[in-house]
Enzyme design. Structure first.
Site: not given
Length: 268
Positions: A130, A143
């Site tokens: 990501s 995250y």
């Protein structure tokens, strides 16, 4: 010529499903995975039961693909889960679950396919990370950390397995229009919490970004392009210009200036 066999974790929805559909159309033999394939709905490629948090489940799924097709040429490590919230208010079990899914799971899947790829003298592993893994984002600390760790794991493992004819690379997506916001763990907005107002605004902004995100087809095309590249790079980024440019800004700006840009973006 034999079809290349591709295994995609998290292949029942979102980016994983888009990749699987695209590669199937291109003539690849694709297997996707899901924790509950029976609940996944129709799919143009077979779905195999696999929970990346369970090593035995991983081994069984990899063995099934090899038994059915005789090989695995490409692994797309796509399974992942989102998590948001103030770190102070995030339950420890949710933090551990995120790392089990986003980091330790992909590591175990790689460990399961590497002996087979080494035996055949070739293989490609694409880890879906990501853009959030390149920076610490407010209320997405866990995250960012789990995806950032996978980026570094890839850098290291890539050098370790190159001698066996195996290539490992990362593709880091920005915001894409998937159902990840529905499936991510949201730390609840606690009435009277010192984070209530700021977290509430940030959560709303994050959900808006996902809702207006890019078409997952772009990720499918990026994966296909990497698969067709003779010598893939270490890192790829796919997403809106400003999301990719944010990585460049982090590299060139002083830390506090970059932090201020992020805080302004999230209205903190």
């Amino acid at each position: 010529m034999d079809k290349k066999v591709v295994l995609i974790t998290g292949g029942s929805s979102g980016i994983g499903k888009a990749i699987g559909n695209f590669l199937t159309d291109k003539g690849y033999e694709v297997y996707g995975t899901s924790r509950n394939p029976q609940n996944a709905g129709p799919s143009v490629f077979p779905l195999i039961a696999l929970d990346v948090r369970n090593t035995e489940s991983i081994k069984a799924a990899v063995a099934e693909v090899i038994q059915r097709s005789g090989k695995i040429d490409v692994l797309v490590n796509n399974a992942g889960v989102g998590i948001t919230g103030p770190l102070e208010e995030m339950p420890a079990e949710e933090i551990k679950n995120n790392f089990e899914t986003n980091l330790f799971g992909p590591i175990e899947v790689m460990k399961a396919v590497l002996p087979h790829m080494r035996g055949q003298g070739r293989g490609l592993i694409i880890n879906i990370t990501s853009i959030a893994g390149y920076m610490g984002l407010p209320y997405r600390s866990v995250y960012s950390a789990s995806k950032g760790a996978l980026e570094l794991i890839t850098e290291a493992m890539r050098m370790e397995v190159k001698q066996f004819g195996i290539t490992i690379t990362n593709i880091a997506p920005g915001d894409f229009a998937t159902n990840i916001a529905d499936r991510r763990y949201h730390a609840p907005l606690v009435k009277g919490s010192p984070y209530e107002k700021a977290y509430g605004k940030t959560l709303e902004l994050m959900n808006t970004h996902v809702d207006s995100g890019s078409n997952p087809q772009q990720m499918a095309e990026a994966v296909y392009a990497v698969m067709k590249t003779p010598n893939p790079d270490v890192h790829y980024k796919v997403g809106a210009f400003m999301q990719k440019f944010s990585i460049v800004l982090k590299r060139v700006l002083p830390d506090k200036m970059y932090e201020k840009l992020l805080m302004n973006h999230y209205k903190l």
